[in-house]
Write a protein that holds these residues in place. Structure first.
Motif, mmCIF file in Angstrom:
data_model
loop_
_atom_site.group_PDB
_atom_site.id
_atom_site.type_symbol
_atom_site.label_atom_id
_atom_site.label_comp_id
_atom_site.label_asym_id
_atom_site.label_seq_id
_atom_site.Cartn_x
_atom_site.Cartn_y
_atom_site.Cartn_z
ATOM 1 N N ASP A 169 -8.712 4.213 31.365
ATOM 2 C CA ASP A 169 -10.067 4.706 31.724
ATOM 3 C C ASP A 169 -11.025 3.251 31.991
ATOM 4 O O ASP A 169 -12.008 3.573 32.682
ATOM 5 N N LYS A 172 -10.854 2.225 35.428
ATOM 6 C CA LYS A 172 -11.420 3.212 36.491
ATOM 7 C C LYS A 172 -12.894 2.508 36.521
ATOM 8 O O LYS A 172 -13.360 2.749 37.582
ATOM 9 N N THR A 173 -13.450 2.077 35.464
ATOM 10 C CA THR A 173 -14.957 1.784 35.529
ATOM 11 C C THR A 173 -15.029 0.689 35.913
ATOM 12 O O THR A 173 -15.901 0.149 36.780
ATOM 13 N N PRO A 175 -12.578 -2.108 37.605
ATOM 14 C CA PRO A 175 -11.040 -2.510 37.988
ATOM 15 C C PRO A 175 -10.887 -3.822 38.018
ATOM 16 O O PRO A 175 -11.771 -4.684 38.006
#
Length: 296
Positions: A169, A172-173, A175
């Motif tokens: 997670d 994803k925010t 990389p």
């Protein structure tokens, strides 16, 4: 017709030396001298008429005949011990005191202990966590585990490398595809292994790189849990994060830049090598080999 049996003491000495791949470790387990083990092995080799070990410098390696005889000797000695145990009153609880580092205990050993208990219900394992030198806790354990060798008589069983790890997670925010992308993240440090980040950055060629912030914890497992929770990026020893990576809780970054770490070793104090300790030793070797096969 009388059986033609080799001398039992010589078989015991050989089996112990072959299992450890070390005369010194066999001497420690059986509570005798290195020379006594060497003499017993020579007696057995003379009796059999074949070499069981190849001696190279201070090390030993089993010959083809030695490997075959070790397999049979271990099976027969274990069977004899089991038969004696049954005749002496049936299965009994045998307490096995293990002393190991806290993070290793929580993240590697405990998740595997249920399988050991199912296979060996008569052995009661008692765990204590410590990273103290073993000479300071002598008398309080039957088998100790530490990262790195504990003198000449400890046995390596689990090899490791280390890379940065982060929650999917978080990635994803923000990389991470290059080492320099780490500057946008909080770096999580563990004081118990305070040099891991710096050693890895040196290996990667970015000695002076820093994250946008630093969080520091005392034990390693706190930094790993913080990484799972998305607080930042931690250094993840491979054996201790393998389950989290397989479960998708963590992602290994830059797997082509692994930092070598010292192997985990176990040590059995002289006189403590009872049958149930030997069973646990073999189990550790099997578990370590399954996770991180060692080069021949």
């Amino acid at each position: 017709m009388p059986r033609s049996l080799p001398p039992l003491n010589a078989v015991k000495a050989f089996e112990c030396a072959g299992r450890h791949q070390s005369l010194s470790a066999a001497a420690a387990e059986l509570g005798v001298t290195h020379g006594a083990i060497s003499r017993q092995v020579k007696i057995l080799e003379d009796w059999l008429g074949t070499g069981l070990f190849i001696r190279e410098g201070r090390g030993i390696e089993l010959t083809v005949d030695g490997r075959q005889f070790l397999k049979e000797a271990t099976k027969l000695l274990d069977g004899l011990a089991l038969a004696a145990e049954r005749l002496s009153g049936g299965p009994k609880s045998r307490v096995l005191r293990i002393n190991a580092p806290q993070t290793f205990t929580m993240r590697w050993l405990i998740p595997r202990l249920s399988a050991f208990s199912v296979a060996h219900p008569g052995i009661e394992v008692r765990l204590s966590a410590s990273i103290e030198p073993i000479d300071k806790i002598t008398g309080h354990f039957d088998l100790a585990i530490r990262r790195g060798a504990m003198g000449a008589d400890s046995t390596p069983f689990l090899s490791e490398t280390c890379v940065p790890v982060a929650s999917p997670d978080l990635l994803k925010t923000t990389p991470v595809s290059r080492v320099t992308d780490l500057t946008a993240h909080t770096l999580l440090h563990a004081e118990s292994v305070a040099d891991l980040w710096q050693r890895w950055l040196d290996l990667a060629g970015y000695r002076k790189l820093q994250g946008k912030a630093q969080l520091r914890f005392e034990p390693l497992y706190h930094s790993l849990q913080a990484a799972i929770d998305g607080a930042g990026i931690a250094m993840g020893p491979s054996a201790l994060v393998a389950t989290d990576i397989m479960a998708g809780r963590l992602v290994a970054l830059f797997p082509d830049l692994p930092l070598p770490l010292d192997d985990f070793h176990f040590f059995v104090p002289p006189g403590a090598a009872t049958r149930h300790v030997r069973v646990f030793q073999r189990w550790l070797l099997d578990m370590g080999l399954a996770q991180s096969p060692r080069p021949p």
